[in-house]
Design a protein around this motif. Structure first.
Motif, PDB file in Angstrom:
ATOM      1  N   THR A 118       0.816  -1.215   0.000  1.00  0.00           N
ATOM      2  CA  THR A 118       0.000   0.000   0.000  1.00  0.00           C
ATOM      3  C   THR A 118       0.850   1.266   0.000  1.00  0.00           C
ATOM      4  OG1 THR A 118      -0.148  -0.172   2.416  1.00  0.00           O
ATOM      5  CG2 THR A 118      -1.976  -1.068   1.128  1.00  0.00           C
ATOM      6  N   ARG A 135      -3.187  -0.105  -6.112  1.00  0.00           N
ATOM      7  CA  ARG A 135      -3.341  -0.762  -4.808  1.00  0.00           C
ATOM      8  C   ARG A 135      -3.763   0.246  -3.738  1.00  0.00           C
ATOM      9  NH1 ARG A 135       1.207  -3.743  -6.866  1.00  0.00           N
ATOM     10  NH2 ARG A 135       2.717  -2.355  -5.844  1.00  0.00           N
ATOM     11  N   ASP A 171      -7.473   0.682  -3.965  1.00  0.00           N
ATOM     12  CA  ASP A 171      -8.169  -0.437  -3.322  1.00  0.00           C
ATOM     13  C   ASP A 171      -8.137  -0.299  -1.802  1.00  0.00           C
ATOM     14  OD1 ASP A 171      -8.700  -1.547  -5.795  1.00  0.00           O
ATOM     15  OD2 ASP A 171      -6.962  -2.885  -5.757  1.00  0.00           O
ATOM     16  N   ALA A 172      -7.007   0.140  -1.267  1.00  0.00           N
ATOM     17  CA  ALA A 172      -6.864   0.246   0.182  1.00  0.00           C
ATOM     18  C   ALA A 172      -7.719   1.357   0.764  1.00  0.00           C
ATOM     19  CB  ALA A 172      -5.394   0.470   0.543  1.00  0.00           C
ATOM     20  N   PRO A 221       3.222   1.432   4.442  1.00  0.00           N
ATOM     21  CA  PRO A 221       1.792   1.355   4.737  1.00  0.00           C
ATOM     22  C   PRO A 221       1.218   2.627   5.340  1.00  0.00           C
ATOM     23  CG  PRO A 221       3.079   0.043   6.295  1.00  0.00           C
ATOM     24  CD  PRO A 221       4.014   0.446   5.205  1.00  0.00           C
ATOM     25  N   VAL A 231      -1.423   5.094   3.242  1.00  0.00           N
ATOM     26  CA  VAL A 231      -2.887   5.009   3.216  1.00  0.00           C
ATOM     27  C   VAL A 231      -3.500   5.924   4.264  1.00  0.00           C
ATOM     28  CG1 VAL A 231      -4.881   3.496   3.439  1.00  0.00           C
ATOM     29  CG2 VAL A 231      -2.816   2.661   2.312  1.00  0.00           C
TER      30      VAL A 231
END
Length: 224
Positions: free
Chosen positions: A11, A50, A53-54, A192, A195
């Protein structure tokens, strides 16, 4: 062409994205693009897919802009964009925007091309002491969290009907009703944490979009 050093974070952006756009700026030709097209697909676009999507559906449908420029009506004939742009597809829910380039990451949103009616109402609010305080408070809250009103393409002087020495002239000159936060390349963009950072930033943008929706006429597309 940069060699792959392993899979990109699930992510986060691939660290190569910043170098990719730095190189693209110097290689605006089809031969370089074709040689690096797989690199673009896997190390630039795929991580952003991605990220979409996250983020889930909190900000409505999102779309990634094509990397090719429309040069038909532009004096700048370079064929490839110097950034990747991601935007919310439904303007009625407010506009959310993300841009990644060699310079880092920008989070933004609002009305980039307000209608004549929206801009007229915005200026009326700026000129009304009973209403402008709420506008300024909303912008101040956004500024505390790193977002500033976009001044690109602002008028050089006062709009028709307003004094050049108006106390709110900096607002009256605006032609874009959007806020933005720009971030230099940083480690959090490739992990990460990205996000959560995007989500938090876009929630600030959401407060600005709410102010626009509550105080200005609806966008033409949303009104139909």
């Amino acid at each position: 062409m940069t060699e792959s050093t392993g899979p990109a974070p699930a992510t986060g952006l691939d660290p190569d994205v910043f170098a990719f756009y730095a190189e693209l700026e110097q290689n605006q030709d089809r031969e370089w693009w074709l040689a690096n097209k797989t690199r673009y697909d896997e190390r630039v676009k795929a991580p952003v897919e991605r990220l979409v999507d996250a983020l889930g559906g909190e900000f409505g449908p999102l779309k990634i802009f094509r990397p090719y420029k429309d040069v038909r009506f532009s004096a700048d004939k370079r064929p490839y964009k110097d950034h990747l742009g991601l935007v919310s597809a439904d303007r009625s829910a407010g506009t959310y925007y993300l841009q990644v380039s060699q310079h880092g990451l920008m989070l933004a949103g609002g009305e980039y091309q307000p209608s004549r009616e929206q801009l007229a109402r915005f200026r009326e609010i700026c000129d009304d002491n009973r209403l402008v305080g709420d506008l300024e408070a909303t912008l101040d809250e956004a500024a505390e969290r790193g977002f500033a009103i976009m001044t690109a393409d602002a008028l050089a002087t006062a709009p028709r009907g307003y004094r050049a020495d108006h106390p709110k002239i900096h607002l009256l000159r605006l032609k874009r009703l959007a806020v933005a936060a720009e971030h230099d390349p940083a480690d959090w963009m490739t992990g990460p944490e990205l996000v959560d950072r995007v989500r938090a930033g876009w929630r600030v943008v959401g407060e600005w979009n709410t102010w626009l929706a509550e105080n200005l006429p609806a966008p033409v597309e949303a009104a139909r």
